[in-house]
Each structure stands twice: as structure tokens, then as C-alpha cells.
Design an enzyme around this catalytic site. Sequence first.
Site, mmCIF file in Angstrom:
data_model
loop_
_atom_site.group_PDB
_atom_site.id
_atom_site.type_symbol
_atom_site.label_atom_id
_atom_site.label_comp_id
_atom_site.label_asym_id
_atom_site.label_seq_id
_atom_site.Cartn_x
_atom_site.Cartn_y
_atom_site.Cartn_z
ATOM 1 N N HIS A 150 0.791 -1.234 0.000
ATOM 2 C CA HIS A 150 0.000 0.000 0.000
ATOM 3 C C HIS A 150 0.824 1.285 0.000
ATOM 4 O O HIS A 150 0.257 2.369 -0.126
ATOM 5 C CB HIS A 150 -0.925 0.044 1.228
HETATM 6 C C1 UD1 Z 1 -1.896 5.999 5.311
HETATM 7 C C2 UD1 Z 1 -0.587 6.596 5.809
HETATM 8 C C3 UD1 Z 1 0.515 5.564 5.707
HETATM 9 C C4 UD1 Z 1 0.131 4.292 6.422
HETATM 10 C C5 UD1 Z 1 -1.215 3.804 5.940
HETATM 11 C C6 UD1 Z 1 -1.645 2.630 6.770
HETATM 12 C C7 UD1 Z 1 -0.337 9.013 5.386
HETATM 13 C C8 UD1 Z 1 0.349 10.010 4.555
HETATM 14 N N1 UD1 Z 1 -0.197 7.740 4.987
HETATM 15 O O1 UD1 Z 1 -1.734 5.693 3.954
HETATM 16 O O2 UD1 Z 1 1.693 6.076 6.323
HETATM 17 O O3 UD1 Z 1 1.127 3.317 6.145
HETATM 18 O O4 UD1 Z 1 -2.190 4.842 6.078
HETATM 19 O O5 UD1 Z 1 -2.576 1.826 6.143
HETATM 20 O O6 UD1 Z 1 -0.962 9.343 6.358
HETATM 21 N N2 UD1 Z 1 -9.170 4.760 1.485
HETATM 22 C C9 UD1 Z 1 -10.394 4.136 1.384
HETATM 23 N N3 UD1 Z 1 -10.907 3.597 2.524
HETATM 24 C C10 UD1 Z 1 -10.282 3.653 3.731
HETATM 25 C C11 UD1 Z 1 -9.025 4.284 3.812
HETATM 26 C C12 UD1 Z 1 -8.482 4.834 2.666
HETATM 27 O O7 UD1 Z 1 -10.993 4.060 0.331
HETATM 28 O O8 UD1 Z 1 -10.833 3.167 4.733
HETATM 29 C C13 UD1 Z 1 -8.604 5.393 0.290
HETATM 30 C C14 UD1 Z 1 -8.663 6.920 0.422
HETATM 31 O O9 UD1 Z 1 -9.878 7.421 -0.009
HETATM 32 C C15 UD1 Z 1 -7.502 7.339 -0.451
HETATM 33 C C16 UD1 Z 1 -6.519 6.168 -0.364
HETATM 34 O O10 UD1 Z 1 -7.231 5.065 0.154
HETATM 35 O O11 UD1 Z 1 -7.925 7.440 -1.772
HETATM 36 C C17 UD1 Z 1 -5.327 6.479 0.518
HETATM 37 O O12 UD1 Z 1 -5.743 6.780 1.860
HETATM 38 P P1 UD1 Z 1 -4.834 7.722 2.795
HETATM 39 O O13 UD1 Z 1 -5.389 7.708 4.157
HETATM 40 O O14 UD1 Z 1 -4.590 9.019 2.142
HETATM 41 O O15 UD1 Z 1 -3.410 7.026 2.792
HETATM 42 P P2 UD1 Z 1 -2.984 5.518 3.007
HETATM 43 O O16 UD1 Z 1 -2.429 5.011 1.728
HETATM 44 O O17 UD1 Z 1 -4.080 4.766 3.636
HETATM 45 N N1 UDP Z 2 -3.392 -5.307 9.043
HETATM 46 C C1 UDP Z 2 -4.662 -5.822 9.236
HETATM 47 N N2 UDP Z 2 -5.370 -6.229 8.152
HETATM 48 C C2 UDP Z 2 -4.883 -6.173 6.888
HETATM 49 C C3 UDP Z 2 -3.579 -5.658 6.699
HETATM 50 C C4 UDP Z 2 -2.865 -5.215 7.804
HETATM 51 O O1 UDP Z 2 -5.124 -5.903 10.384
HETATM 52 O O2 UDP Z 2 -5.587 -6.559 5.939
HETATM 53 C C5 UDP Z 2 -2.641 -4.827 10.216
HETATM 54 C C6 UDP Z 2 -1.268 -5.422 10.375
HETATM 55 O O3 UDP Z 2 -1.335 -6.680 11.027
HETATM 56 C C7 UDP Z 2 -0.549 -4.358 11.177
HETATM 57 C C8 UDP Z 2 -1.165 -3.066 10.664
HETATM 58 O O4 UDP Z 2 -2.399 -3.437 10.049
HETATM 59 O O5 UDP Z 2 -0.843 -4.495 12.546
HETATM 60 C C9 UDP Z 2 -0.249 -2.435 9.673
HETATM 61 O O6 UDP Z 2 -0.911 -1.413 9.029
HETATM 62 P P1 UDP Z 2 -0.517 -0.928 7.570
HETATM 63 O O7 UDP Z 2 0.274 -1.962 6.871
HETATM 64 O O8 UDP Z 2 -1.767 -0.469 6.942
HETATM 65 O O9 UDP Z 2 0.335 0.380 7.857
HETATM 66 P P2 UDP Z 2 1.876 0.656 8.182
HETATM 67 O O10 UDP Z 2 2.271 -0.199 9.343
HETATM 68 O O11 UDP Z 2 2.655 0.384 6.943
HETATM 69 O O12 UDP Z 2 1.888 2.108 8.483
#
Ligand code: UD1
Ligand code: UDP
Length: 357
Positions: free
Chosen positions: A206
Site C-alpha cells: 500500500h
Molecule cells: C496511510 C498513511 C501511511 C500508512 C497507511 C496505513 C499518510 C500520509 N499515509 O496511507 O503512512 O502506512 O495509512 O494503512 O498518512 N481509502 C479508502 N478507505 C479507507 C481508507 C483509505 O478508500 O478506509 C482510500 C482513500 O480514499 C484514499 C486512499 O485510500 O484514496 C489512501 O488513503 P490515505 O489515508 O490518504 O493514505 P494511506 O495510503 O491509507
Molecule cells: N493489518 C490488518 N489487516 C490487513 C492488513 C494489515 O489488520 O488486511 C494490520 C497489520 O497486522 C498491522 C497493521 O495493520 O498491525 C499495519 O498497518 P498498515 O500496513 O496499513 O500500515 P503501516 O504499518 O505500513 O503504516
Amino acid sequence: MKKILTIIGARPQFIKASVVSKAIQETNGLTEVLVHTGQHFDANMSDVFFEQLGIPRPDYQLNINSGSHGDMTGRMLIEIEKVLLKEQPDWVLVYGDTNSTLAGALAAAKLHIPVAHVEAGLRSFNMQMPEEINRILTDQISSVLFCPTDSAMANLEREGFNDKPIQVLQVGDVMQDSSMFFAERAVKGEALKAVPESNFIVATLHRAENTDDPVRLKAIVDALNYIHKNILPVVLPLHPRTQKVVKSLGLQLEMLVLEPVGYLEMIWLLKHCNAVVSDSGGVQKEAFFFKKPCITMRDQTEWIELIESGANILVGSNEDQIIYGVKKMLATTGIKYMNLYGDGKAAKNIVEFLSSL
Ligand code: UD1
Ligand code: UDP
């Protein structure tokens, strides 16, 4: 009564905060106000963690998500400031390195409310990553920095934090706490019914540096498709960000793709897989907690002790490197899974310190 206002918003923050919130609840003299920025909002990216991990219902839901970095962080700053003015907390607690982290820390610091940062001191030394910007700025404006690792402590020392009038403490990693606490509760469950009982690889994908670059993303998808067909089945619970990009580019995922799964299902996958392929920060550590080799699809990692231990290798986004890395790690024996992240008492250490102030 000392009031701690906690800001969370993204999936990994729910998991980190769950153990600390529990420790706050068990401590006399502390009360917590929980603010959910709304950054993650799908049921399987948010609600499921509150249900499975027993996190209290947020006192405030700001519903801010899906914008550009500036838009999201700016709107969070405005709304968090209003909550802080109303609640007047003694401390603001923030986790990790997301936009929610930075917005929470900045709103508090501007109001002279002390900020405590959990997972402080981590560095990838890659300023192209939004996370690196968020974590560096958050560390700079915090009053207490709770570091998980020796390398986080060393990073802060190198940046001159020892000479600043702030507290820097090594407390262990709260994700170690939550893994230990929830390991026995892991379930296969309905969401994983298509997953084999054993002999599979679990993958997550992601990070912006991979999803927002079509060349990198295609190479990763090609590698995962190859591994699935020729090495071991690949199970990929797919982040919504990646789902959207894969669809818009018309890429074919030929492995076992799932919706994002709950934490208990994720722990089950980590416990039963043969190896982990990921670009996640948290999942790299969890692979280690559950003694599984990890192939990390990034050019740097903040968790360098994992690389030094031999349990994790960096393969970037090159198709051949990813395939080679998986073959190599599946054939590697004798990895030593020593204690790098504390003894599962990070949350207790954090809360004891906050209550002593
Ligand atoms: C964010 C964090 C990243 C973290 C990740 C964990 C920032 C800059 N990035 O990235 O560090 O590793 O979360 O998972 O804060 N979206 C959905 N549904 C959801 C959540 C997100 O559709 O429930 C979509 C949003 O609409 C957007 C995209 O996913 O289009 C990215 O979401 P965003 O929260 O901006 O960043 P992440 O990639 O989730
Ligand atoms: N995780 C989860 N379900 C998923 C993928 C990840 O519960 O489908 C959990 C994972 O076990 C870990 C956390 O989400 O505890 C990590 O989050 P993510 O990879 O989204 O973000 P990052 O750690 O890279 O910021």
C-alpha cells in the site's frame, strides 16, 4: 485527574492505541479522550479494529479523509484545534507517522499543549516519503518521545535531541505488546475461508512509493503473480488505496486477493504462513514477532535491526529481486528471532511515565 487526548485515524494507529488505551483505563488518575480523524473509514479499515481490540468508541469522529496531503492535514488541523480548545487536555498523544499524527501534534504544539509521540525516532532517510516528513516534524514539536528501538534512540541522539529540554525514552514497541496480547485470540474466520491451512505466503502492498508509480506497481504485481503460480500461493489482503490504482491501471492480480482483513485474521495469517512479502512498516515487525522471514518491497526500512538480524531483506520493487528474495528467504534456516522490541510492556511503560509527570 490528568486528561490525555489521543489522536488516531489510520489502521496501524488503532492497533497501537488499543494497548495504550487499555493501560490508561487501568491507571488511577488518568482519563482519555479519543479523537478519530476519519482518515481510514471503511468498516474493514476502522470499525473492525474497535470491535476486535475493544477500543472505546471515539469521543470525536472528524470524518476527514481522501483528500490531498495538504487538504487532509489542513482540515484535520482546523478541527483538532477546536476539540483541543474545548477539552483542554494535559497531554496530546500521537502515534507513528501519518497525516493524522502530524495534524494532531501541530494543533497541540501551537496551543502549547505538550505532545507525546509514540514510535518516535524512526527514520528511513528518504524525504520523498510522506511518512518521513510527518515523523521528523512530529518529533521536533513533541515534549516526550517514546522510542521503540535502539536505532530510534541513536537517530534522535544524532539529531541532537539529547541537548534539547525534552524527554527521550526507550519504552519498547507497542506493536509487540498487541501481538503478544492478541496472538492466542487469532482466528481463521469466514473472511479467510479460501486460504489454505498452511504453505502460503502473505503479502500486503500500500505504500505510496509503490502504488503511485505504475512501473513499480506493475513489477510488484508481476512478481507476486509469478510467486503464486510457481512457488507458493500468495494471499493478498488488499488495501483500498492499492485496489483503486490496480483497477485504474487494469492490472491483473492472479493470486488470492482478499478485502482488508481484521487484526485477528491478520495475526492468523502471520502465524500460519511460510513467509511475508510486504511494504508495510507494521507487518515487517509482525513477521518477526511470529518468526516468519520477511521480504520487504521497499528501498529503505526504518526497522534496520530486522535487516541486521537476517530475518528481513530489502528487495525494492524489481520483479526479479522480489522473486529471488522469496526463494532465498524460504530456503534460509537458522534465523535468530531475538528480542528486539521489548518485552510486551511498552504500553505500561508509556502510561506509567505519563502518569508520573
Ligand atoms: C496511510 C498513511 C501511511 C500508512 C497507511 C496505513 C499518510 C500520509 N499515509 O496511507 O503512512 O502506512 O495509512 O494503512 O498518512 N481509502 C479508502 N478507505 C479507507 C481508507 C483509505 O478508500 O478506509 C482510500 C482513500 O480514499 C484514499 C486512499 O485510500 O484514496 C489512501 O488513503 P490515505 O489515508 O490518504 O493514505 P494511506 O495510503 O491509507
Ligand atoms: N493489518 C490488518 N489487516 C490487513 C492488513 C494489515 O489488520 O488486511 C494490520 C497489520 O497486522 C498491522 C497493521 O495493520 O498491525 C499495519 O498497518 P498498515 O500496513 O496499513 O500500515 P503501516 O504499518 O505500513 O503504516
